[in-house]
Design a protein around this motif. Structure first.
Motif, PDB file in Angstrom:
ATOM      1  N   ALA A 121       0.839  -1.206   0.000  1.00 38.22           N
ATOM      2  CA  ALA A 121       0.000   0.000   0.000  1.00 38.22           C
ATOM      3  C   ALA A 121       0.871   1.253   0.000  1.00 38.22           C
ATOM      4  CB  ALA A 121      -0.939  -0.009   1.207  1.00 38.22           C
ATOM      5  N   CYS A 122       1.929   1.241   0.789  1.00 36.02           N
ATOM      6  CA  CYS A 122       2.824   2.397   0.825  1.00 36.02           C
ATOM      7  C   CYS A 122       3.557   2.569  -0.499  1.00 36.02           C
ATOM      8  CB  CYS A 122       3.806   2.279   1.987  1.00 36.02           C
ATOM      9  SG  CYS A 122       3.055   2.664   3.590  1.00 36.02           S
ATOM     10  N   ILE A 123       3.956   1.469  -1.122  1.00 38.08           N
ATOM     11  CA  ILE A 123       4.603   1.551  -2.436  1.00 38.08           C
ATOM     12  C   ILE A 123       3.643   2.181  -3.445  1.00 38.08           C
ATOM     13  CG2 ILE A 123       5.472   0.175  -4.380  1.00 38.08           C
ATOM     14  CD1 ILE A 123       6.592  -1.794  -2.213  1.00 38.08           C
ATOM     15  N   GLU A 124       2.406   1.733  -3.432  1.00 38.05           N
ATOM     16  CA  GLU A 124       1.395   2.278  -4.344  1.00 38.05           C
ATOM     17  C   GLU A 124       1.228   3.787  -4.121  1.00 38.05           C
ATOM     18  OE1 GLU A 124      -3.450   1.888  -4.835  1.00 38.05           O
ATOM     19  OE2 GLU A 124      -2.337   0.150  -4.077  1.00 38.05           O
ATOM     20  N   CYS A 125       1.123   4.193  -2.873  1.00 31.90           N
ATOM     21  CA  CYS A 125       0.946   5.616  -2.556  1.00 31.90           C
ATOM     22  C   CYS A 125       2.193   6.425  -2.906  1.00 31.90           C
ATOM     23  CB  CYS A 125       0.604   5.787  -1.082  1.00 31.90           C
ATOM     24  SG  CYS A 125      -1.049   5.195  -0.651  1.00 31.90           S
ATOM     25  N   ALA A 126       3.368   5.852  -2.687  1.00 33.43           N
ATOM     26  CA  ALA A 126       4.615   6.560  -3.015  1.00 33.43           C
ATOM     27  C   ALA A 126       4.711   6.808  -4.512  1.00 33.43           C
ATOM     28  CB  ALA A 126       5.818   5.762  -2.512  1.00 33.43           C
ATOM     29  N   LYS A 127       4.288   5.849  -5.299  1.00 33.79           N
ATOM     30  CA  LYS A 127       4.270   6.041  -6.758  1.00 33.79           C
ATOM     31  C   LYS A 127       3.311   7.173  -7.126  1.00 33.79           C
ATOM     32  CE  LYS A 127       5.468   1.333  -8.193  1.00 33.79           C
ATOM     33  NZ  LYS A 127       4.970   0.093  -8.818  1.00 33.79           N
ATOM     34  N   GLN A 128       2.124   7.159  -6.512  1.00 37.18           N
ATOM     35  CA  GLN A 128       1.138   8.214  -6.778  1.00 37.18           C
ATOM     36  C   GLN A 128       1.675   9.585  -6.385  1.00 37.18           C
ATOM     37  OE1 GLN A 128      -2.493   7.156  -4.773  1.00 37.18           O
ATOM     38  NE2 GLN A 128      -2.816   5.340  -6.039  1.00 37.18           N
ATOM     39  N   ALA A 129       2.489   9.635  -5.346  1.00 37.69           N
ATOM     40  CA  ALA A 129       3.058  10.899  -4.874  1.00 37.69           C
ATOM     41  C   ALA A 129       4.221  11.366  -5.743  1.00 37.69           C
ATOM     42  CB  ALA A 129       3.516  10.765  -3.415  1.00 37.69           C
ATOM     43  N   GLY A 130       4.665  10.504  -6.664  1.00 40.31           N
ATOM     44  CA  GLY A 130       5.722  10.891  -7.588  1.00 40.31           C
ATOM     45  C   GLY A 130       7.135  10.555  -7.149  1.00 40.31           C
ATOM     46  N   TYR A 131       7.263   9.766  -6.096  1.00 42.65           N
ATOM     47  CA  TYR A 131       8.612   9.368  -5.666  1.00 42.65           C
ATOM     48  C   TYR A 131       9.222   8.396  -6.672  1.00 42.65           C
ATOM     49  CZ  TYR A 131       7.765  11.498  -1.140  1.00 42.65           C
ATOM     50  OH  TYR A 131       7.505  12.401  -0.142  1.00 42.65           O
ATOM     51  N   LEU A 132      10.535   8.434  -6.768  1.00 45.69           N
ATOM     52  CA  LEU A 132      11.259   7.515  -7.638  1.00 45.69           C
ATOM     53  C   LEU A 132      11.973   6.432  -6.836  1.00 45.69           C
ATOM     54  CD1 LEU A 132      12.767  10.086 -10.155  1.00 45.69           C
ATOM     55  CD2 LEU A 132      10.628   8.797 -10.318  1.00 45.69           C
ATOM     56  N   GLN A 133      12.049   6.617  -5.515  1.00 50.04           N
ATOM     57  CA  GLN A 133      12.769   5.649  -4.678  1.00 50.04           C
ATOM     58  C   GLN A 133      12.222   5.684  -3.249  1.00 50.04           C
ATOM     59  OE1 GLN A 133      17.043   5.137  -5.332  1.00 50.04           O
ATOM     60  NE2 GLN A 133      17.342   5.812  -3.239  1.00 50.04           N
ATOM     61  N   ILE A 134      12.046   4.496  -2.681  1.00 51.26           N
ATOM     62  CA  ILE A 134      11.696   4.352  -1.262  1.00 51.26           C
ATOM     63  C   ILE A 134      12.888   3.690  -0.580  1.00 51.26           C
ATOM     64  CG2 ILE A 134      10.150   3.344   0.438  1.00 51.26           C
ATOM     65  CD1 ILE A 134       8.009   3.165  -1.628  1.00 51.26           C
ATOM     66  N   GLU A 135      13.225   4.188   0.601  1.00 44.67           N
ATOM     67  CA  GLU A 135      14.357   3.654   1.347  1.00 44.67           C
ATOM     68  C   GLU A 135      13.918   3.225   2.739  1.00 44.67           C
ATOM     69  OE1 GLU A 135      17.459   6.637   1.256  1.00 44.67           O
ATOM     70  OE2 GLU A 135      16.997   7.085  -0.842  1.00 44.67           O
ATOM     71  N   LEU A 136      14.655   2.264   3.284  1.00 44.88           N
ATOM     72  CA  LEU A 136      14.401   1.813   4.643  1.00 44.88           C
ATOM     73  C   LEU A 136      15.687   1.268   5.242  1.00 44.88           C
ATOM     74  CD1 LEU A 136      14.324  -1.563   4.752  1.00 44.88           C
ATOM     75  CD2 LEU A 136      12.202  -1.174   3.524  1.00 44.88           C
ATOM     76  N   GLU A 137      15.671   1.118   6.550  1.00 46.68           N
ATOM     77  CA  GLU A 137      16.736   0.436   7.279  1.00 46.68           C
ATOM     78  C   GLU A 137      16.080  -0.679   8.067  1.00 46.68           C
ATOM     79  OE1 GLU A 137      18.420   3.538   9.696  1.00 46.68           O
ATOM     80  OE2 GLU A 137      19.738   4.212   8.095  1.00 46.68           O
ATOM     81  N   VAL A 138      16.721  -1.853   8.083  1.00 47.95           N
ATOM     82  CA  VAL A 138      16.166  -3.005   8.782  1.00 47.95           C
ATOM     83  C   VAL A 138      17.292  -3.709   9.532  1.00 47.95           C
ATOM     84  CG1 VAL A 138      16.365  -4.478   6.720  1.00 47.95           C
ATOM     85  CG2 VAL A 138      14.769  -5.110   8.535  1.00 47.95           C
ATOM     86  N   ILE A 139      16.996  -4.198  10.719  1.00 46.72           N
ATOM     87  CA  ILE A 139      17.973  -4.940  11.509  1.00 46.72           C
ATOM     88  C   ILE A 139      18.293  -6.243  10.781  1.00 46.72           C
ATOM     89  CG2 ILE A 139      18.396  -6.080  13.729  1.00 46.72           C
ATOM     90  CD1 ILE A 139      18.151  -3.034  13.943  1.00 46.72           C
TER      91      ILE A 139
END
Length: 182
Positions: A121-139
């Protein structure tokens, strides 16, 4: 941003993903506090949360009114079982294409597909918002989360072996990104 979608869990149960709003503030805050007691894989310890219900309501109101940030809650049987969201890393021209993603799901609901649904869902919304990249940090030792992120297309681009200094020692952070324009 606004978002709402009904989803079917791995076990066949139905639940609702929806942008959390001001009316959800007390429950979002309760869920935040709970998940931070259940795992050592999140950024803060429970006692470090200093938000009041009103501050959480203001945060959620801002997210709902934003064109480039969101906080989505997963409702199971009318209760919040987890949240996920993203926000712009910065507004400078060179970095405004990047979003920072975060997620937390109650331990009682791990393995049911809620984390994956929130992430998608967040990926879908990020695309709609016009982002080209999503980043995260994970243990790094949170192998189920790493597998989840890889399953939706995130790729590792680095590691920080002293990313978190916990009460029990160091935790390695894996830096991951998902390119939305490829």
């Amino acid at each position: 941003m606004q978002y709402e979608k009904e989803i079917v869990l791995n076990d066949g149960a139905k639940y609702l993903l929806r942008g959390a709003n001001e009316a959800d503030a007390a429950e979002v805050l309760h869920t935040f506090d709970l998940v931070h007691t259940e795992t050592d894989y999140l950024l803060t310890y429970p006692e470090e949360n200093s938000f009041t219900v009103q501050q959480e309501a203001n945060f959620l109101k801002a997210r709902n009114e934003s064109k480039n940030a969101i906080e989505i809650a997963a409702f199971v049987d009318g209760r919040i079982a987890g949240t996920a969201g993203f926000e712009q890393i910065g507004d400078k021209k060179k970095i405004r294409h990047r979003a920072d993603f975060g997620i937390a799901v109650e331990k009682a609901h791990w393995g049911r597909g809620i984390g994956k649904a929130l992430t998608l869902a967040c990926i879908e919304c990020a695309k709609q918002a016009g982002y080209l990249q999503i980043e995260l940090e994970v243990i790094a030792e949170n192998t189920s989360a790493v597998r989840l992120y890889e399953s939706v297309g995130f790729r590792e681009y680095g590691r920080n072996p002293r990313g978190f200094r916990t009460r029990n020692g160091w935790q390695t952070l894996i830096l991951m990104r998902l390119e939305l324009d490829s």
